[in-house]
Design a protein around this motif. Structure first.
Motif, PDB file in Angstrom:
ATOM      1  N   VAL A   1       0.863  -1.179   0.000  1.00 18.83           N
ATOM      2  CA  VAL A   1       0.000   0.000   0.000  1.00 18.83           C
ATOM      3  C   VAL A   1       0.901   1.230   0.000  1.00 18.83           C
ATOM      4  O   VAL A   1       1.781   1.342   0.870  1.00 18.83           O
ATOM      5  CB  VAL A   1      -0.920   0.001   1.247  1.00 18.83           C
ATOM      6  CG1 VAL A   1      -1.727   1.286   1.320  1.00 18.83           C
ATOM      7  CG2 VAL A   1      -1.801  -1.216   1.267  1.00 18.83           C
ATOM      8  N   PRO A   2       0.709   2.131  -0.920  1.00 25.89           N
ATOM      9  CA  PRO A   2       1.526   3.355  -0.918  1.00 25.89           C
ATOM     10  C   PRO A   2       1.243   4.187   0.338  1.00 25.89           C
ATOM     11  O   PRO A   2       0.099   4.313   0.766  1.00 25.89           O
ATOM     12  CB  PRO A   2       1.073   4.102  -2.166  1.00 25.89           C
ATOM     13  CG  PRO A   2       0.275   3.145  -2.962  1.00 25.89           C
ATOM     14  CD  PRO A   2      -0.206   2.080  -2.048  1.00 25.89           C
ATOM     15  N   SER A   3       2.308   4.688   0.960  1.00 25.98           N
ATOM     16  CA  SER A   3       2.143   5.490   2.170  1.00 25.98           C
ATOM     17  C   SER A   3       3.257   6.515   2.265  1.00 25.98           C
ATOM     18  O   SER A   3       4.427   6.182   2.141  1.00 25.98           O
ATOM     19  CB  SER A   3       2.160   4.598   3.405  1.00 25.98           C
ATOM     20  OG  SER A   3       2.152   5.371   4.578  1.00 25.98           O
ATOM     21  N   ALA A   4       2.855   7.757   2.553  1.00 27.63           N
ATOM     22  CA  ALA A   4       3.830   8.823   2.753  1.00 27.63           C
ATOM     23  C   ALA A   4       4.199   8.929   4.227  1.00 27.63           C
ATOM     24  O   ALA A   4       5.209   9.518   4.586  1.00 27.63           O
ATOM     25  CB  ALA A   4       3.272  10.152   2.254  1.00 27.63           C
ATOM     26  N   ASP A   5       3.371   8.301   5.094  1.00 26.23           N
ATOM     27  CA  ASP A   5       3.577   8.385   6.547  1.00 26.23           C
ATOM     28  C   ASP A   5       4.628   7.396   7.056  1.00 26.23           C
ATOM     29  O   ASP A   5       5.164   7.586   8.144  1.00 26.23           O
ATOM     30  CB  ASP A   5       2.264   8.136   7.287  1.00 26.23           C
ATOM     31  CG  ASP A   5       1.203   9.168   6.939  1.00 26.23           C
ATOM     32  OD1 ASP A   5       1.585  10.301   6.563  1.00 26.23           O
ATOM     33  OD2 ASP A   5       0.005   8.842   7.040  1.00 26.23           O
ATOM     34  N   HIS A   6       4.871   6.342   6.325  1.00 22.96           N
ATOM     35  CA  HIS A   6       5.804   5.284   6.776  1.00 22.96           C
ATOM     36  C   HIS A   6       6.898   5.068   5.733  1.00 22.96           C
ATOM     37  O   HIS A   6       6.701   5.336   4.549  1.00 22.96           O
ATOM     38  CB  HIS A   6       5.049   3.965   6.991  1.00 22.96           C
ATOM     39  CG  HIS A   6       3.964   4.052   8.014  1.00 22.96           C
ATOM     40  ND1 HIS A   6       2.679   4.347   7.705  1.00 22.96           N
ATOM     41  CD2 HIS A   6       4.003   3.880   9.367  1.00 22.96           C
ATOM     42  CE1 HIS A   6       1.942   4.342   8.794  1.00 22.96           C
ATOM     43  NE2 HIS A   6       2.722   4.072   9.825  1.00 22.96           N
ATOM     44  N   ASP A   7       8.005   4.548   6.193  1.00 20.95           N
ATOM     45  CA  ASP A   7       9.075   4.178   5.269  1.00 20.95           C
ATOM     46  C   ASP A   7       8.607   3.024   4.388  1.00 20.95           C
ATOM     47  O   ASP A   7       7.787   2.195   4.812  1.00 20.95           O
ATOM     48  CB  ASP A   7      10.325   3.736   6.045  1.00 20.95           C
ATOM     49  CG  ASP A   7      10.981   4.875   6.796  1.00 20.95           C
ATOM     50  OD1 ASP A   7      10.796   6.030   6.386  1.00 20.95           O
ATOM     51  OD2 ASP A   7      11.679   4.590   7.802  1.00 20.95           O
ATOM     52  N   PRO A   8       9.141   2.933   3.173  1.00 17.64           N
ATOM     53  CA  PRO A   8       8.781   1.791   2.324  1.00 17.64           C
ATOM     54  C   PRO A   8       9.168   0.467   2.996  1.00 17.64           C
ATOM     55  O   PRO A   8      10.157   0.391   3.728  1.00 17.64           O
ATOM     56  CB  PRO A   8       9.585   2.016   1.043  1.00 17.64           C
ATOM     57  CG  PRO A   8       9.905   3.465   1.032  1.00 17.64           C
ATOM     58  CD  PRO A   8       9.997   3.879   2.468  1.00 17.64           C
ATOM     59  N   MET A   9       8.364  -0.548   2.751  1.00 21.44           N
ATOM     60  CA  MET A   9       8.557  -1.920   3.269  1.00 21.44           C
ATOM     61  C   MET A   9       8.426  -1.983   4.799  1.00 21.44           C
ATOM     62  O   MET A   9       9.090  -2.761   5.467  1.00 21.44           O
ATOM     63  CB  MET A   9       9.895  -2.507   2.812  1.00 21.44           C
ATOM     64  CG  MET A   9      10.030  -2.619   1.297  1.00 21.44           C
ATOM     65  SD  MET A   9       8.687  -3.525   0.492  1.00 21.44           S
ATOM     66  CE  MET A   9       8.992  -5.177   1.040  1.00 21.44           C
ATOM     67  N   THR A  10       7.515  -1.176   5.328  1.00 24.70           N
ATOM     68  CA  THR A  10       7.169  -1.246   6.747  1.00 24.70           C
ATOM     69  C   THR A  10       5.854  -2.020   6.849  1.00 24.70           C
ATOM     70  O   THR A  10       4.945  -1.832   6.034  1.00 24.70           O
ATOM     71  CB  THR A  10       6.981   0.173   7.331  1.00 24.70           C
ATOM     72  OG1 THR A  10       8.207   0.883   7.200  1.00 24.70           O
ATOM     73  CG2 THR A  10       6.591   0.113   8.795  1.00 24.70           C
ATOM     74  N   VAL A  11       5.747  -2.879   7.855  1.00 24.65           N
ATOM     75  CA  VAL A  11       4.524  -3.667   8.039  1.00 24.65           C
ATOM     76  C   VAL A  11       3.430  -2.721   8.527  1.00 24.65           C
ATOM     77  O   VAL A  11       3.506  -2.157   9.611  1.00 24.65           O
ATOM     78  CB  VAL A  11       4.744  -4.827   9.029  1.00 24.65           C
ATOM     79  CG1 VAL A  11       3.441  -5.555   9.283  1.00 24.65           C
ATOM     80  CG2 VAL A  11       5.810  -5.778   8.513  1.00 24.65           C
ATOM     81  N   LEU A  12       2.399  -2.572   7.691  1.00 24.00           N
ATOM     82  CA  LEU A  12       1.299  -1.668   7.981  1.00 24.00           C
ATOM     83  C   LEU A  12       0.148  -2.397   8.666  1.00 24.00           C
ATOM     84  O   LEU A  12      -0.525  -1.843   9.541  1.00 24.00           O
ATOM     85  CB  LEU A  12       0.815  -1.017   6.675  1.00 24.00           C
ATOM     86  CG  LEU A  12      -0.223   0.075   6.762  1.00 24.00           C
ATOM     87  CD1 LEU A  12       0.332   1.271   7.544  1.00 24.00           C
ATOM     88  CD2 LEU A  12      -0.631   0.541   5.366  1.00 24.00           C
ATOM     89  N   GLN A  13      -0.058  -3.648   8.284  1.00 22.90           N
ATOM     90  CA  GLN A  13      -1.162  -4.424   8.851  1.00 22.90           C
ATOM     91  C   GLN A  13      -0.761  -5.902   8.902  1.00 22.90           C
ATOM     92  O   GLN A  13      -0.132  -6.414   7.972  1.00 22.90           O
ATOM     93  CB  GLN A  13      -2.412  -4.260   7.977  1.00 22.90           C
ATOM     94  CG  GLN A  13      -3.617  -4.992   8.498  1.00 22.90           C
ATOM     95  CD  GLN A  13      -4.818  -4.826   7.563  1.00 22.90           C
ATOM     96  OE1 GLN A  13      -4.775  -4.069   6.593  1.00 22.90           O
ATOM     97  NE2 GLN A  13      -5.875  -5.551   7.845  1.00 22.90           N
TER      98      GLN A  13
END
Length: 190
Positions: free
Chosen positions: A151-163
């Motif tokens: 999922v694209p996210s500007a709040d987290h670094d790339p390849m961070t576990v979001l869910q």
């Protein structure tokens, strides 16, 4: 003066050429026939004893092999027994919670019962050295996690576990099941 060696040695006068020097017949029998026969009998006895010991040792070894093989088969066959014993109370309590919810019609009782059973299962897993892998917010690790999507996210670094869709488990340093996760990706460039 005579020495002890010379006292028993016959002189030329004592020995005549016509009469050969031989021991009496009884002494010949004792020295020539019984000693080798006794020795032969003793060797046969020792041989029989050694063969008997060899056969007994081989039989003991074969029994040991059979016993060890049976124990190994039984260990594999019944290896899940302690785990099953630890999970049975959870299954029993789950059935009790379902029965109580059906009788009373109270869903809160069912929810409480299911929460209790879930905790029992977690405790049973922990008792068998199974650790929960719950990587929410951690960096993605392909050795511990399985990414289902990004999922694209500007709040987290790339390849961070979001869910965490499904938690993973491991025993000591071996992963039983990787955690199924959704990870972040870099936001699309504008």
């Amino acid at each position: 003066m005579s020495t002890p060696e010379n006292e028993n040695t016959p002189t030329d006068a004592d020995v005549s050429e016509d009469a050969p020097q031989e021991a009496p017949p009884e002494e010949q029998l004792d020295t020539s026939t019984t000693e080798p026969e006794d020795m032969s009998q003793q060797l046969r006895s020792e041989n029989a004893d050694l063969q008997d010991r060899l056969l007994r040792t081989q039989a003991e070894l074969e029994n040991f092999r059979r016993r060890t093989q049976k124990e190994a088969i039984d260990a594999i066959k019944y290896q899940a027994l302690p785990i099953i014993r630890d999970f049975l109370p959870g299954v029993d309590n789950l059935n009790r919670a379902i029965d109580a919810a059906e009788q009373t019609g109270d869903t809160q009782t069912l929810i409480d019962g299911i929460k209790m059973v879930a905790q029992q299962f977690k405790d049973a897993l922990k008792a068998h050295s199974a650790e929960l892998i719950d990587p929410l917010g951690d960096a993605f690790d392909p050795n511990l996690h399985e990414a289902l999507s990004q999922v694209p996210s500007a709040d987290h670094d790339p390849m961070t576990v979001l869910q965490v869709v499904e938690p993973g488990y491991r025993i000591h340093d071996r992963v039983i099941r990787p955690a199924k996760v959704i990870v972040t990706s870099a936001p699309p460039a504008e």
